[in-house]
Design a protein around this motif. Sequence first.
Motif, PDB file in Angstrom:
ATOM      1  N   ILE A   1       0.828  -1.205   0.000  1.00  0.00           N
ATOM      2  CA  ILE A   1       0.000   0.000   0.000  1.00  0.00           C
ATOM      3  C   ILE A   1       0.867   1.262   0.000  1.00  0.00           C
ATOM      4  O   ILE A   1       0.618   2.221  -0.744  1.00  0.00           O
ATOM      5  CB  ILE A   1      -0.958  -0.014   1.198  1.00  0.00           C
ATOM      6  N   ASN A   2       1.927   1.244   0.812  1.00  0.00           N
ATOM      7  CA  ASN A   2       2.813   2.406   0.858  1.00  0.00           C
ATOM      8  C   ASN A   2       3.490   2.653  -0.495  1.00  0.00           C
ATOM      9  O   ASN A   2       3.695   3.806  -0.913  1.00  0.00           O
ATOM     10  CB  ASN A   2       3.861   2.227   1.947  1.00  0.00           C
ATOM     11  N   THR A   3       3.844   1.573  -1.180  1.00  0.00           N
ATOM     12  CA  THR A   3       4.474   1.712  -2.491  1.00  0.00           C
ATOM     13  C   THR A   3       3.496   2.294  -3.503  1.00  0.00           C
ATOM     14  O   THR A   3       3.850   3.181  -4.300  1.00  0.00           O
ATOM     15  CB  THR A   3       5.001   0.346  -2.977  1.00  0.00           C
TER      16      THR A   3
ATOM     17  N   ALA B   1     -12.065  -3.984  -4.654  1.00  0.00           N
ATOM     18  CA  ALA B   1     -13.087  -2.945  -4.494  1.00  0.00           C
ATOM     19  C   ALA B   1     -12.634  -1.859  -3.530  1.00  0.00           C
ATOM     20  O   ALA B   1     -12.805  -0.658  -3.796  1.00  0.00           O
ATOM     21  CB  ALA B   1     -14.398  -3.571  -4.025  1.00  0.00           C
ATOM     22  N   ASP B   2     -12.063  -2.261  -2.405  1.00  0.00           N
ATOM     23  CA  ASP B   2     -11.603  -1.283  -1.415  1.00  0.00           C
ATOM     24  C   ASP B   2     -10.491  -0.407  -1.983  1.00  0.00           C
ATOM     25  O   ASP B   2     -10.479   0.815  -1.781  1.00  0.00           O
ATOM     26  CB  ASP B   2     -11.102  -1.992  -0.159  1.00  0.00           C
ATOM     27  N   LEU B   3      -9.564  -1.015  -2.702  1.00  0.00           N
ATOM     28  CA  LEU B   3      -8.432  -0.258  -3.239  1.00  0.00           C
ATOM     29  C   LEU B   3      -8.883   0.733  -4.305  1.00  0.00           C
ATOM     30  O   LEU B   3      -8.405   1.874  -4.353  1.00  0.00           O
ATOM     31  CB  LEU B   3      -7.390  -1.222  -3.811  1.00  0.00           C
ATOM     32  N   GLU B   4      -9.771   0.305  -5.167  1.00  0.00           N
ATOM     33  CA  GLU B   4     -10.268   1.211  -6.203  1.00  0.00           C
ATOM     34  C   GLU B   4     -10.906   2.459  -5.597  1.00  0.00           C
ATOM     35  O   GLU B   4     -10.727   3.579  -6.092  1.00  0.00           O
ATOM     36  CB  GLU B   4     -11.297   0.489  -7.079  1.00  0.00           C
ATOM     37  N   ALA B   5     -11.631   2.255  -4.492  1.00  0.00           N
ATOM     38  CA  ALA B   5     -12.301   3.384  -3.855  1.00  0.00           C
ATOM     39  C   ALA B   5     -11.319   4.295  -3.122  1.00  0.00           C
ATOM     40  O   ALA B   5     -11.483   5.520  -3.097  1.00  0.00           O
ATOM     41  CB  ALA B   5     -13.359   2.860  -2.875  1.00  0.00           C
ATOM     42  N   GLU B   6     -10.265   3.707  -2.526  1.00  0.00           N
ATOM     43  CA  GLU B   6      -9.357   4.461  -1.672  1.00  0.00           C
ATOM     44  C   GLU B   6      -8.241   5.158  -2.448  1.00  0.00           C
ATOM     45  O   GLU B   6      -7.724   6.180  -1.998  1.00  0.00           O
ATOM     46  CB  GLU B   6      -8.735   3.522  -0.623  1.00  0.00           C
ATOM     47  N   ILE B   7      -7.842   4.603  -3.595  1.00  0.00           N
ATOM     48  CA  ILE B   7      -6.695   5.175  -4.328  1.00  0.00           C
ATOM     49  C   ILE B   7      -7.106   5.392  -5.778  1.00  0.00           C
ATOM     50  O   ILE B   7      -6.725   4.635  -6.686  1.00  0.00           O
ATOM     51  CB  ILE B   7      -5.448   4.255  -4.233  1.00  0.00           C
TER      52      ILE B   7
ATOM     53  N   GLY C   1      -5.391   1.556 -13.412  1.00  0.00           N
ATOM     54  CA  GLY C   1      -5.969   0.238 -13.657  1.00  0.00           C
ATOM     55  C   GLY C   1      -5.502  -0.763 -12.625  1.00  0.00           C
ATOM     56  O   GLY C   1      -4.339  -0.725 -12.186  1.00  0.00           O
ATOM     57  N   TRP C   2      -6.405  -1.648 -12.219  1.00  0.00           N
ATOM     58  CA  TRP C   2      -6.116  -2.669 -11.210  1.00  0.00           C
ATOM     59  C   TRP C   2      -6.250  -4.051 -11.848  1.00  0.00           C
ATOM     60  O   TRP C   2      -7.229  -4.319 -12.545  1.00  0.00           O
ATOM     61  CB  TRP C   2      -7.074  -2.559 -10.030  1.00  0.00           C
TER      62      TRP C   2
END
Length: 447
Positions: free
Chosen positions: A63-65, A93-99, A104-105
Motif C-alpha cells: 500500500i505504501n508503495t 473494491a476497497d483499493l479502487e475506492a481508496e486510491i 488500472g487494477w
Amino acid sequence: MKRKSTIDFISLGCSKNLVDSEMLMGLMEANGYQCTHDSDDPHGEIVVVNTCGFINDAKEESINTILEFAQAKTEGRIERLYVMGCLSERYLADLEAEIPEVDGWYGKFNYKELLRDLKTAEAAASPNVKTSPSPSEAFPPRHLTTPRHYAYIKISEGCDRHCAYCAIPLITGKHLSRPMEEILDEVRYLVKGGTKEFQVIAQELTYYGVDLYGEQKIAELIEQMADIEGVEWIRLHYAYPTHFPWALLDVMRRKANVCKYLDIALQHISDPILSRMRRHVTKAETYELVERLRREVPGIHLRTTLMVGFPGETDEDFAELVDFTKWARFERMGAFAYSAEDGTWSGDHYADDVPEEVKQQRLDRLMRVQQHISAEIEAAKIGQTLKTIIDRREGDYYVGRTEFCSPEVDPEVLIAAKDGELTIGEFYDVKITDAEEFDLYGTALRQ
C-alpha cells in the motif's frame, strides 16, 4: 511511428510474484515497450506495481508503495500507474475506492489484460498510428530480472491445504498445476539463453500433478528436468510435510544436478498447535519425516519456516518448538510471529491471545538458538571443497553460492578478487577457508 512508453516494474513479495512480472515484461517488450525492473529511481512514463497481500507487513509495504507512486503521478513525475498481484486480487473494491489515482487494477490471473488495455489507450490517443498485433503466446517471452545463469520456474499456482492461518487459498484459489511438457519447454527455452540453475517454486510443490494427472508427479517432473542437457542445478522450494512424495528423494539421490536441498515449511511441533493450525500432521510424524529425509538423502540441507505466538500457544508449546529446533538442526531456518489475517480460519475463529511482547520474546529466543546452530554448521564446512556458482562481484569479493544455498535467502561464499579473476555465472571448485554465522569464505581452485 510513435515511440512506445517506458514501463518501470516494481515487484514486491515472493519469487512467484517475480515470475509473473518477468512474464508480463517479456510480453510488453515483444510489443515494443521498454521495461525496467525495481530501478532505484523509476523514470518511465508508466509504473506497474506487482503487490503482495500475504501478511500484514507485506500488505502495508504494498500500500505504501502504491501511495508513493500515486503521489509521483500527482506531481507529474510519471504519467500512468497500474497495480497487479495478490493485494489487488484480494482487496480490489476497497483499493479502487481508496486510491483513485491508479489507472488500472489487475489481480493474480488477469494481469496480461494490462497489455491489451495499454494498446487500446494508445490507439485512442493516437488514432492514426497503427498498432501491430500481439506476438504469438505459444511460448510467451520472459524478461529475466535475475542474473542470466539462474531463474525461478513456477510449476503451479494455488493451494488446497487450507491451513488455519494462511491467506494464500483466499488469494490464489485451488491448486492448478502447469502441464509437465509446458514446464519442460520453458526450461529448454531458458537453457538456450544461458540459464544453468533452476529454482522450482510453487505454493505447494509436492502436490504437483494431482489435479492434472490424478497423482503426485513432482518426482517425474524433476527427473525429466534433470535430464535436459545444460541443466546443472535444480533446487526445490515450498514442500508440504503431509503425504510427502518419497519418490522425490530417490531422484535427488540419483541425479547429481538435483541439489541436496529442500525447502519444507513445518511451522510448529506441538500437537495441540499443529491441530489448531489445521496442518494434518502430528509431532511424531514430523520427527519421523525429518529423520527419513536425512537418512535417505545424506548431506541434505533443509530449509524450514516456524511460527511463534499462534493463538493458544503456551510456554510448554513453545518449549517443545525450541527443543525440536535444537534436535533437527536445520541448516536454514526462518521464523515469524503470528498475525491474524482476515478471512482465515484462525483470524475468524481464534482470539489472538498471545501478547505481542511475548511473541517477540519467543521469536528472539528461537532465532538465537538457530543462529548458534547455523554458526556450527557453516564452521564445519571449513576445509571442504564445494562446487560454487559465481553470482556477482561486490567490492573486493566475488560472491557465489553452493548447491546448499538458494539466491537471496541463504548464506553466500565470498572469494577474494585479489586472488584472480572469476567469471560471473560459471562454476568453480572453492575450498572453504573460514566461516561466519551466515557466510563462508573460500579460495577458488584453479584447473
